[in-house]
Design an enzyme around this catalytic site. Structure first.
Site, PDB file in Angstrom:
ATOM      1  N   GLY A  32       0.802  -1.224   0.000  1.00  0.00           N
ATOM      2  CA  GLY A  32       0.000   0.000   0.000  1.00  0.00           C
ATOM      3  C   GLY A  32       0.831   1.268   0.000  1.00  0.00           C
ATOM      4  O   GLY A  32       1.792   1.366   0.728  1.00  0.00           O
ATOM      5  N   SER A  33       0.454   2.244  -0.820  1.00  0.00           N
ATOM      6  CA  SER A  33       1.323   3.401  -0.943  1.00  0.00           C
ATOM      7  C   SER A  33       0.747   4.441  -1.897  1.00  0.00           C
ATOM      8  O   SER A  33      -0.426   4.417  -2.237  1.00  0.00           O
ATOM      9  CB  SER A  33       2.694   2.945  -1.445  1.00  0.00           C
ATOM     10  OG  SER A  33       2.526   2.040  -2.517  1.00  0.00           O
TER      11      SER A  33
END
Length: 216
Positions: A184-185
């Site tokens: 996630g990012s």
């Protein structure tokens, strides 16, 4: 398109240790405790496998196109000050959730002129302040036409490991894989003013295949 950094692009190499570990644990539990106890672990192993998928993408041939550097959702299209090159810029931000492909690809053809890494916080990457407060790695790419593009990998609430395989002086081709952010990012792209913008807030984009903007 070069694949020198990813010899097996279908499954990102950054995920190999996690995938191997998940499958080994599932096998060991199955051997000693049976299918009933191992089934949840097999499901986890499959989820880890799908997270690190890294399928090939078709690269648009449109001249002057700036491509999406990651899969995800557009969370910002703003006129801002580029904090890396100290200039007026258009910022387009792509937020990746845990179900997106997390391979990062170059938005343009060009030479890497400089690179900056900043340790930082791990706020929710969809928040505006994550651009300047979270852990991040920025690449300054200059096209052969002399246009400057800044591409910034930003760690998120869960993602705490930015991987970048390229360095200043190297050349990137549009759509070339250059890094990965685990779990996630967000990726910010800073562009020169006056671009033709092809996306809006909330749009879903695919790395390489979606044209974010066009040089006029």
């Amino acid at each position: 398109m070069s694949t020198s950094y990813y010899p097996h692009p279908i499954i990102a190499r950054e995920g190999w240790p996690f995938i191997a570990g998940a499958f080994v644990v599932a096998l060991v539990v199955q051997f000693f405790a049976g299918w009933v106890w191992a089934l949840p672990l097999w499901l986890v192993a499959l989820l880890v496998l799908q997270f690190f998928r890294d399928p090939p993408r078709v690269i648009p041939t449109l001249a002057g196109a700036v491509l999406a550097p990651a899969d995800g959702r557009i969370v910002a299209v703003d006129k801002v000050q580029d904090p890396y090159l100290s200039r007026e810029a258009l910022k387009i931000s792509v937020f990746m959730n845990v179900f997106n492909v997390h391979s990062n690809r170059s938005p343009v053809d060009g030479e890497i002129r400089d690179q900056w890494y900043f340790p930082g916080s791990f706020l929710n990457a969809s928040l505006p302040k994550a651009s300047l407060e979270n852990e991040r790695n920025a690449l300054w790419i200059r096209t052969k036409e002399g246009r400057d593009v800044t591409c910034v990998q930003i760690a998120g609430l869960i993602a705490k490991r930015i991987v970048c395989h390229v360095h200043p002086g190297e050349h990137l081709a549009r759509g070339q894989r250059f890094g990965f952010i685990r779990f996630g990012s967000r990726v910010d792209v800073y562009l020169p003013p006056g671009m033709k913008v092809n996306v809006g807030i909330g749009d879903k984009v695919q790395a390489t295949q979606t044209v974010l903007a066009e040089f006029r």
